[in-house]
Design a protein around this motif. Structure first.
Motif, PDB file in Angstrom:
ATOM      1  N   VAL A 198       2.732  -3.037   0.866  1.00 40.86           N
ATOM      2  CA  VAL A 198       2.975  -2.397   2.167  1.00 40.86           C
ATOM      3  C   VAL A 198       2.472  -0.961   2.152  1.00 40.86           C
ATOM      4  O   VAL A 198       1.761  -0.504   3.077  1.00 40.86           O
ATOM      5  CB  VAL A 198       4.476  -2.452   2.516  1.00 40.86           C
ATOM      6  CG1 VAL A 198       4.773  -1.561   3.737  1.00 40.86           C
ATOM      7  CG2 VAL A 198       4.894  -3.887   2.815  1.00 40.86           C
ATOM      8  N   LEU A 199       2.803  -0.212   1.108  1.00 45.11           N
ATOM      9  CA  LEU A 199       2.369   1.185   1.033  1.00 45.11           C
ATOM     10  C   LEU A 199       0.850   1.290   0.857  1.00 45.11           C
ATOM     11  O   LEU A 199       0.206   2.164   1.464  1.00 45.11           O
ATOM     12  CB  LEU A 199       3.082   1.887  -0.114  1.00 45.11           C
ATOM     13  CG  LEU A 199       2.758   3.374  -0.285  1.00 45.11           C
ATOM     14  CD1 LEU A 199       3.086   4.149   0.993  1.00 45.11           C
ATOM     15  CD2 LEU A 199       3.508   3.965  -1.477  1.00 45.11           C
TER      16      LEU A 199
ATOM     17  N   PHE B 294      -1.462  -0.818   1.912  1.00 47.60           N
ATOM     18  CA  PHE B 294      -2.113  -1.064   3.216  1.00 47.60           C
ATOM     19  C   PHE B 294      -1.923   0.121   4.163  1.00 47.60           C
ATOM     20  O   PHE B 294      -2.815   0.446   4.950  1.00 47.60           O
ATOM     21  CB  PHE B 294      -1.557  -2.342   3.840  1.00 47.60           C
ATOM     22  CG  PHE B 294      -2.285  -3.584   3.427  1.00 47.60           C
ATOM     23  CD1 PHE B 294      -3.573  -3.836   3.870  1.00 47.60           C
ATOM     24  CD2 PHE B 294      -1.682  -4.511   2.596  1.00 47.60           C
ATOM     25  CE1 PHE B 294      -4.248  -4.978   3.503  1.00 47.60           C
ATOM     26  CE2 PHE B 294      -2.355  -5.667   2.215  1.00 47.60           C
ATOM     27  CZ  PHE B 294      -3.637  -5.899   2.656  1.00 47.60           C
ATOM     28  N   ALA B 295      -0.756   0.757   4.063  1.00 51.07           N
ATOM     29  CA  ALA B 295      -0.513   1.904   4.939  1.00 51.07           C
ATOM     30  C   ALA B 295      -1.421   3.068   4.587  1.00 51.07           C
ATOM     31  O   ALA B 295      -1.879   3.819   5.479  1.00 51.07           O
ATOM     32  CB  ALA B 295       0.948   2.332   4.840  1.00 51.07           C
ATOM     33  N   LEU B 296      -1.736   3.219   3.299  1.00 50.24           N
ATOM     34  CA  LEU B 296      -2.583   4.330   2.870  1.00 50.24           C
ATOM     35  C   LEU B 296      -4.065   4.022   3.058  1.00 50.24           C
ATOM     36  O   LEU B 296      -4.821   4.871   3.538  1.00 50.24           O
ATOM     37  CB  LEU B 296      -2.296   4.666   1.388  1.00 50.24           C
ATOM     38  CG  LEU B 296      -0.906   5.217   1.080  1.00 50.24           C
ATOM     39  CD1 LEU B 296      -0.747   5.439  -0.420  1.00 50.24           C
ATOM     40  CD2 LEU B 296      -0.658   6.526   1.824  1.00 50.24           C
TER      41      LEU B 296
ATOM     42  N   TRP C 286      -6.325   0.352   3.786  1.00 51.04           N
ATOM     43  CA  TRP C 286      -6.474  -1.108   3.751  1.00 51.04           C
ATOM     44  C   TRP C 286      -7.748  -1.503   3.024  1.00 51.04           C
ATOM     45  O   TRP C 286      -7.815  -2.576   2.417  1.00 51.04           O
ATOM     46  CB  TRP C 286      -6.446  -1.677   5.170  1.00 51.04           C
ATOM     47  CG  TRP C 286      -7.609  -1.232   6.041  1.00 51.04           C
ATOM     48  CD1 TRP C 286      -7.650  -0.165   6.862  1.00 51.04           C
ATOM     49  CD2 TRP C 286      -8.889  -1.877   6.131  1.00 51.04           C
ATOM     50  NE1 TRP C 286      -8.861  -0.073   7.493  1.00 51.04           N
ATOM     51  CE2 TRP C 286      -9.651  -1.113   7.073  1.00 51.04           C
ATOM     52  CE3 TRP C 286      -9.459  -3.006   5.540  1.00 51.04           C
ATOM     53  CZ2 TRP C 286     -10.960  -1.464   7.404  1.00 51.04           C
ATOM     54  CZ3 TRP C 286     -10.753  -3.350   5.884  1.00 51.04           C
ATOM     55  CH2 TRP C 286     -11.506  -2.580   6.794  1.00 51.04           C
TER      56      TRP C 286
ATOM     57  N   THR D  12      -7.012  -1.464  -0.676  1.00 51.92           N
ATOM     58  CA  THR D  12      -6.059  -2.541  -0.953  1.00 51.92           C
ATOM     59  C   THR D  12      -6.773  -3.886  -1.042  1.00 51.92           C
ATOM     60  O   THR D  12      -6.522  -4.680  -1.969  1.00 51.92           O
ATOM     61  CB  THR D  12      -4.976  -2.590   0.138  1.00 51.92           C
ATOM     62  OG1 THR D  12      -4.332  -1.322   0.203  1.00 51.92           O
ATOM     63  CG2 THR D  12      -3.950  -3.660  -0.175  1.00 51.92           C
TER      64      THR D  12
ATOM     65  N   THR E  57      -5.340  10.002  -1.530  1.00 51.74           N
ATOM     66  CA  THR E  57      -5.111   8.575  -1.289  1.00 51.74           C
ATOM     67  C   THR E  57      -5.763   7.733  -2.379  1.00 51.74           C
ATOM     68  O   THR E  57      -5.164   6.787  -2.908  1.00 51.74           O
ATOM     69  CB  THR E  57      -5.646   8.171   0.086  1.00 51.74           C
ATOM     70  OG1 THR E  57      -4.957   8.901   1.093  1.00 51.74           O
ATOM     71  CG2 THR E  57      -5.461   6.686   0.313  1.00 51.74           C
TER      72      THR E  57
END
Length: 613
Positions: free
Chosen positions: A174-175, A177-179, A181, A184, A301
């Motif tokens: 989840v984190l 993808f938030a940072l 994608w 990820t 990131t």
């Protein structure tokens, strides 16, 4: 396959365990049944796991924030202090929650292990003599120690470990993808490079551990046999030290080979893991650098995702990839334990069993037949007898005739296959085992004593007995003066199996122990043929108060006992062939006369006193 021949309990042969049960949903449900009493603590542990998984993301967020801030600083120190403080607090909270989680999971695992040990020990105590004659004590100890001990890993690694890995993987994804994608998706594409080898290596590791565990169990059983008092005496008596060294070296060599193989599997896997652990982040950094140059993400990131989150994801995904191995191993471990827990008790109390009242001591066998498991013929065949209270009965016959089996059925170590055994007219199958045991005292041919004090061994028969009762029993058994002469008297430790005492002293201790118990029925398997004349006289004298006013069954090896018996029962090939007094049986000229001429008559000696009831 050759015919099986097994008449007596000591001749029982281990024909191998039954096939293990197949894995099923019922087995899984049964296993989780052991977790139900601890469900409240389990919920707390799951909450701790969730909190720890969330706090575990803090280093990535702090790292991203620090790098991004330092890349474009504003000159203020406050944001740096805030970020560092948040990271320290998150680390501290995560550590405290981890300690609580460890405590709870350990409490749950130890509780389940406690329950399994209790059940397993209780089940083993409830097995008949036949079970122990074909089981190696080392194997039983291995189930109690190694298998039950492995449950701790099942709880921590398989159950709570599975939940931990799922939550860590989910929160990390989840984190990530938030940072970014893009990073990820790249990490997910590279993940199989790490997971596929770990799957096969995990299976190989499980097989290696299984073989190592089996070899450890074999070594434990071997050492239990050879290094026990009886085993080491046999080794030294036959000068087999060299042969046993070679035998142990063979087992030890196999164990070393298996452990080296297990270690090398892990080492090779570690090497490839390090290679992939370097290659994967390198490719991700290359791709992340491209994203930074193209302005699609920040340096913070990339560093957070590649150096922290991607490794966290790979670790949790790898653990999930080997979950099936852990589950299979856990189920196999429970299977081994359940094989003993599911053993039926050959001698079990009936639901409506009642207490056996204070017995008068009348004993009867009504057309009793019995065969040991796996035997080719019956140990007893249609035996009927009746003994009045207070009588001394001598059981005489060739080796393997069924004398010991009669005493085992009377003590209800086994139940007859046909017919009934009764005390005061009550079928033994209708009374509780504990109430029956209170009425019967046994002196075995091999007088077993625990590695404990003289007092503890004597009071084992009746812990509530008073000091006066215990010493009176010892005086009656002609052992009190000897005990008082010991360095610590009644507190002297007798050694394993009582090997600090002589054969006659152990027998008199065993006789005193039965007198302390004060049963109405006595069973004695004589072993006086191995004693010197003085010790034999003392044992014979000790038997007088033991037999007094009690119904007594003696597997007779000495002439004095035979002559003193109120009744002699002659057993041959599982049948009662003759019964009567000494003079009556000699006059009949049957098997007893033959045994008397061959075995007993040569023993006549004026130095040995007769046992009298």
């Amino acid at each position: 396959m050759p015919d099986r021949y097994c008449v007596g309990p000591s001749m029982a042969v281990d024909w191998g365990e039954e096939q293990p049960p197949r894995l099923s949903w019922c087995l899984v449900q049964r296993i989780f049944g052991y977790f139900l009493p601890y469900w409240r603590r389990g919920l707390i542990a799951f909450a701790c796991i969730g909190a720890a998984a969330a706090l575990g993301l803090a280093p990535a967020l702090v790292t991203k924030g620090l790098i991004d801030y330092l890349a474009h600083p504003t000159g203020a120190l406050g944001p740096l202090v805030l970020l560092v403080t948040a990271g320290v607090i998150a680390s501290l909270l995560g550590g405290l929650i981890g300690v609580l989680q460890s405590y709870i999971t350990t409490w749950v695992s130890e509780g389940i292990m406690f329950d399994l040990r209790e059940q397993l020990f209780d089940r083993l105590l409830g097995q008949s003599m036949g079970f122990f004659t074909h089981s190696r004590s080392g194997d039983l100890l291995s189930r109690m120690d190694n298998d039950v001990g492995g449950i701790e890993d099942v709880v921590s690694d398989t159950v709570f470990g599975l939940v931990t890995n799922v939550l860590v993987a989910a929160t990390t994804l989840v984190l990530m993808f938030a940072l970014s994608w893009q990073l990820t998706l790249a990490a997910l594409l590279l993940l199989p490079i790490f997971l596929v080898p770990s799957r096969y290596v995990g299976q190989a590791t499980y097989r290696a551990r299984k073989r190592t565990q089996e070899k450890l169990s074999e070594m434990a059983a071997y050492m239990q046999e050879v290094l026990g008092i009886s085993g080491i005496l046999l080794v030294k008596a036959f000068t087999k030290e060299r042969a046993e060294r070679l035998r142990f070296q063979g087992i030890n060599h196999d164990l070393r080979r298996l452990q080296i193989r297990q270690a090398m599997i892990g080492r090779w896997f570690g090497m490839f893991t390090n290679v992939f652990a370097t290659l994967g982040p390198a490719l991700l950094l290359l791709f992340g650098g491209y994203l930074v140059i193209s302005g699609r993400t920040t340096v913070g990131t990339v560093v957070s995702v590649v150096t922290i989150l991607a490794g966290r994801l790979a670790w949790s995904a790898g653990a999930l990839g080997s979950t099936h191995v852990n589950i299979t191993g856990s189920l196999a471990l429970f299977q081994r334990i359940f094989q003993y827990l599911d053993l039926p008790a050959d001698v079990a109390e009936q639901p409506d069993a009642h207490e056996l009242p204070a017995a008068q001591g009348a004993v009867s066998f009504a057309d009793v037949s019995f065969a040991y498991p796996g035997a080719s013929r019956s140990a007893l065949d249609g035996v009927s007898l009746s003994v009045e209270p207070g009588r001394l009965v001598a059981l005489v016959g060739p080796t393997g005739a069924g004398k010991t089996t009669i005493t085992y059925l009377l003590a209800r170590f086994y139940d007859p296959g046909a017919g009934s055994v009764r005390i005061d007219g009550t079928d033994l199958r209708h009374v509780t085992l504990e109430s029956l045991s209170r009425q019967i005292g046994m002196v075995f041919q091999d007088s077993f004593l625990f590695h404990a004090s003289v007092r503890d061994n004597l009071l084992y028969a009746r812990p509530e007995a008073s000091e006066e009762e215990m010493k009176a029993a010892c005086r009656a058994a002609y052992i009190h003066d000897f005990i008082e002469s010991l360095p610590e008297g009644y507190e002297t430790v007798v050694g394993e199996r009582g090997h600090r005492l002589s054969g006659g002293e152990k027998q008199r201790m065993a006789i005193a122990r039965v007198i302390v118990k004060d049963p109405r029925i006595v069973i004695l398997d004589e072993a006086t043929s191995s004693l010197d004349t003085v010790s034999e006289q003392l044992v014979q004298a000790a038997l007088r108060p033991l037999f007094a006013s009690r119904t007594s069954f003696v597997i007779a090896h000495r002439l004095s006992t035979v002559l003193a018996a109120d009744r002699i029962l002659v057993i041959d090939r599982g049948r009662l062939v003759e019964a009567g007094t000494h003079d009556e049986l000699v006059d009949q000229g049957g098997l007893y006369k033959t045994l008397y001429e061959r075995q007993f008559k040569p023993e006549r000696s004026p130095t040995v006193g007769l046992v009298t009831a």
